[in-house]
Design a protein around this motif. Structure first.
Motif, PDB file in Angstrom:
ATOM      1  N   ALA A   1      43.609 -30.088  47.633  1.00  0.00           N
ATOM      2  CA  ALA A   1      43.113 -30.333  48.990  1.00  0.00           C
ATOM      3  C   ALA A   1      42.805 -29.029  49.720  1.00  0.00           C
ATOM      4  CB  ALA A   1      44.138 -31.145  49.781  1.00  0.00           C
TER       5      ALA A   1
ATOM      6  N   ASP B   1      45.141 -36.782  47.359  1.00  0.00           N
ATOM      7  CA  ASP B   1      44.688 -35.912  48.448  1.00  0.00           C
ATOM      8  C   ASP B   1      44.055 -34.649  47.871  1.00  0.00           C
ATOM      9  OD1 ASP B   1      44.230 -34.790  50.917  1.00  0.00           O
ATOM     10  OD2 ASP B   1      46.277 -34.042  51.155  1.00  0.00           O
TER      11      ASP B   1
ATOM     12  N   LYS C   1      36.225 -36.016  48.934  1.00  0.00           N
ATOM     13  CA  LYS C   1      36.460 -37.037  49.960  1.00  0.00           C
ATOM     14  C   LYS C   1      35.150 -37.717  50.344  1.00  0.00           C
ATOM     15  CE  LYS C   1      40.300 -34.480  52.151  1.00  0.00           C
ATOM     16  NZ  LYS C   1      41.366 -35.406  51.787  1.00  0.00           N
TER      17      LYS C   1
END
Length: 488
Positions: free
Chosen positions: A80, A179, A183
């Motif tokens: 992330a 995560d 995205k």
């Protein structure tokens, strides 16, 4: 996008080749390719930066359970916080010198070169109007493909290229499972787009199907490479055999073959797994070969290392002897060899890669007449060592014997390559035995002379019903030794 799709349709409508397999079966393998025999593949891109495991780093760093996943966290941080896109500024290629590359590849004895234009990771190694994520706008800020084309052609090497874009449909998909920086929302033109769930790689009907938006993007990207860089051959990796690609692939091949006619060139597509209809392109076999000669022309793509196509810090290198033996075997069976190297992220060629290429080149300087411009003989081989047929069969080097011999022909000569030359200098070529029964289709010609490529010694030879017996006193070599057998 839509303007380019119209151009593609117009070229096909006006051209000789139509987007159907009946029309595309008029394809012929370019004559230069059948004579060239030996080419170089180059895997170089963002995946070269981490130097870890293999060229699938962009997938594996987002796949929990893969070694690259944990390695990435320990080395660069959480996905992330530091994603694959963050390697792009590190890919500066400050030592990239296309002229030096071209000189080395020329020295290797290769006749053509395939730099990868776009790998599964989606980073274009060329100047593109399709996406900003390309080497001209980011990373090196250079048109890598264009510079290489110019340098290669200056050295008399034929420029070809490959697209591995098809697999990008799913290559970043695992990054959505936790995560990471992969995205939603993702849209066309984004580096990670479309990042779909990973399918069964071998299932030709696997879901989710590539959708029209992705397939059109794939078609236009590939046609841009064709129009801007005019490769003599285009190579596709495995996943274009998925059923969803079929109509787009037909259109792509028709467009490319028609463009070739406009350029006055016979061009070709290399394909795997029956992605194209047989007879409409060049059959490709990854990291493997056929056990017997084929009536069709084909190519194997393999690499200097067994465990990766790109540079890593843990490469399991082959020897130049092993690669030369494979080259001889492939050529004897009506094929070409495409040998991959993996430059480092800074653009330097690793020392071991360079040394292997130079050693192959030295052998070809002496023995090239038994490779280039040759054809298959009535027999491709003799000897006890059996070749494994199929893909991914090059994990271990073959242990050849003095009896393992491969044949090619050119002009009035038969070339017999002894893959493991014996210390005592005694060789028997059974395929050249005197024929006992003239009705049996064995060799029934007259041998005028026998010489050894690269050696001054004149061998002692005689022929009887057991074979052509050859004896030398001073010939010593760790590499295959080639006899030139001239027919009267």
């Amino acid at each position: 996008m839509y303007k380019y799709l119209k151009i593609i349709d117009d070229v096909i409508e006006k051209g000789y080749y139509k987007d159907d397999w009946v029309s595309l079966m008029d394809f012929e393998v370019p004559a230069w390719f059948k004579k060239a025999k030996f080419g170089i593949f180059i895997h170089w891109g963002i995946y070269s930066v981490p130097e870890y495991s293999n060229e699938w780093y962009s997938r594996n760093m987002y796949t929990e359970g893969m070694p690259a996943f944990q390695h990435h966290i320990e080395t660069y941080g959480r996905q992330a916080d530091f994603g694959y896109k963050d390697f792009i500024p590190m890919f500066t290629a400050k030592k990239f010198n296309p002229k030096e590359w071209a000189r080395l590849l020329k020295e290797s004895g290769a006749k053509y070169v395939f730099p990868v234009a776009e790998h599964h990771d989606g980073f274009q190694m060329y100047k593109s109007s399709i996406s900003h994520f390309n080497s001209y706008e980011m990373g090196p800020k250079r048109d890598v493909l264009g510079e290489l084309k110019e340098a290669l052609e200056q050295e008399g090497l034929v420029f070809c290229t490959s697209s591995h874009r098809a697999e990008h449909w799913f290559f970043m998909g695992n990054g959505k499972k936790f995560d990471s920086d992969v995205k939603e929302p993702l849209k066309r033109g984004d580096f990670y787009w479309p990042a779909m769930p990973e399918p069964d790689f071998q299932d030709l009907l696997s879901e989710p199907y590539p959708n029209e938006e992705f397939l059109q993007d794939w078609l236009v990207r590939t046609c841009e490479i064709i129009d801007e860089y005019k490769p003599k051959i285009l190579y596709f990796d495995w996943w274009i055999q998925h059923v969803a690609f079929e109509p787009y692939l037909r259109k792509l091949v028709a467009y490319y073959y028609n463009r070739g006619l406009e350029w006055g060139e016979k061009v070709a597509v290399c394909y795997k797994h029956d992605a194209l209809m047989f007879g409409s392109g060049i059959v490709e076999l990854e990291r493997g070969k056929f056990a017997n000669p084929k009536p069709f022309y084909w190519q194997t793509d393999t690499a200097v290392a067994r465990n990766s196509w790109c540079y890593t810090d843990s490469l399991d290198y082959k020897t130049s002897v092993e690669i030369i033996c494979d080259l001889i075997d492939v050529v004897s069976k009506n094929g070409n060899m495409l040998l991959n190297i993996g430059p480092r992220a800074d653009g330097s060629i690793p020392k071991t890669d360079a040394q292997i290429l130079k050693e192959i080149g030295e052998w070809l300087k002496v023995n090239g007449e038994a490779i280039y411009n040759t054809k298959v003989w009535r027999k491709s081989s003799e000897g006890p060592t059996k070749e494994i047929e199929g893909q991914f069969s090059d994990n271990e080097a073959k242990k050849y014997t003095r009896e393992d011999i491969r044949f090619t022909v050119s002009g009035k000569c038969i070339y017999a390559a002894v893959l493991n030359y014996p210390e005592d200098g005694k060789v028997i070529i059974k395929s050249l035995a005197e024929s006992v029964n003239q009705n049996i289709p064995e060799f029934h010609g007259i041998i005028n002379s026998v010489s050894i490529l690269g050696f001054d010694e004149k061998p002692i030879w005689k022929r009887n019903t057991q074979g052509l017996s050859i004896e030398t006193k001073t010939v010593k070599s760790d590499y295959p030794v080639v006899f030139k057998i001239q027919i009267k």
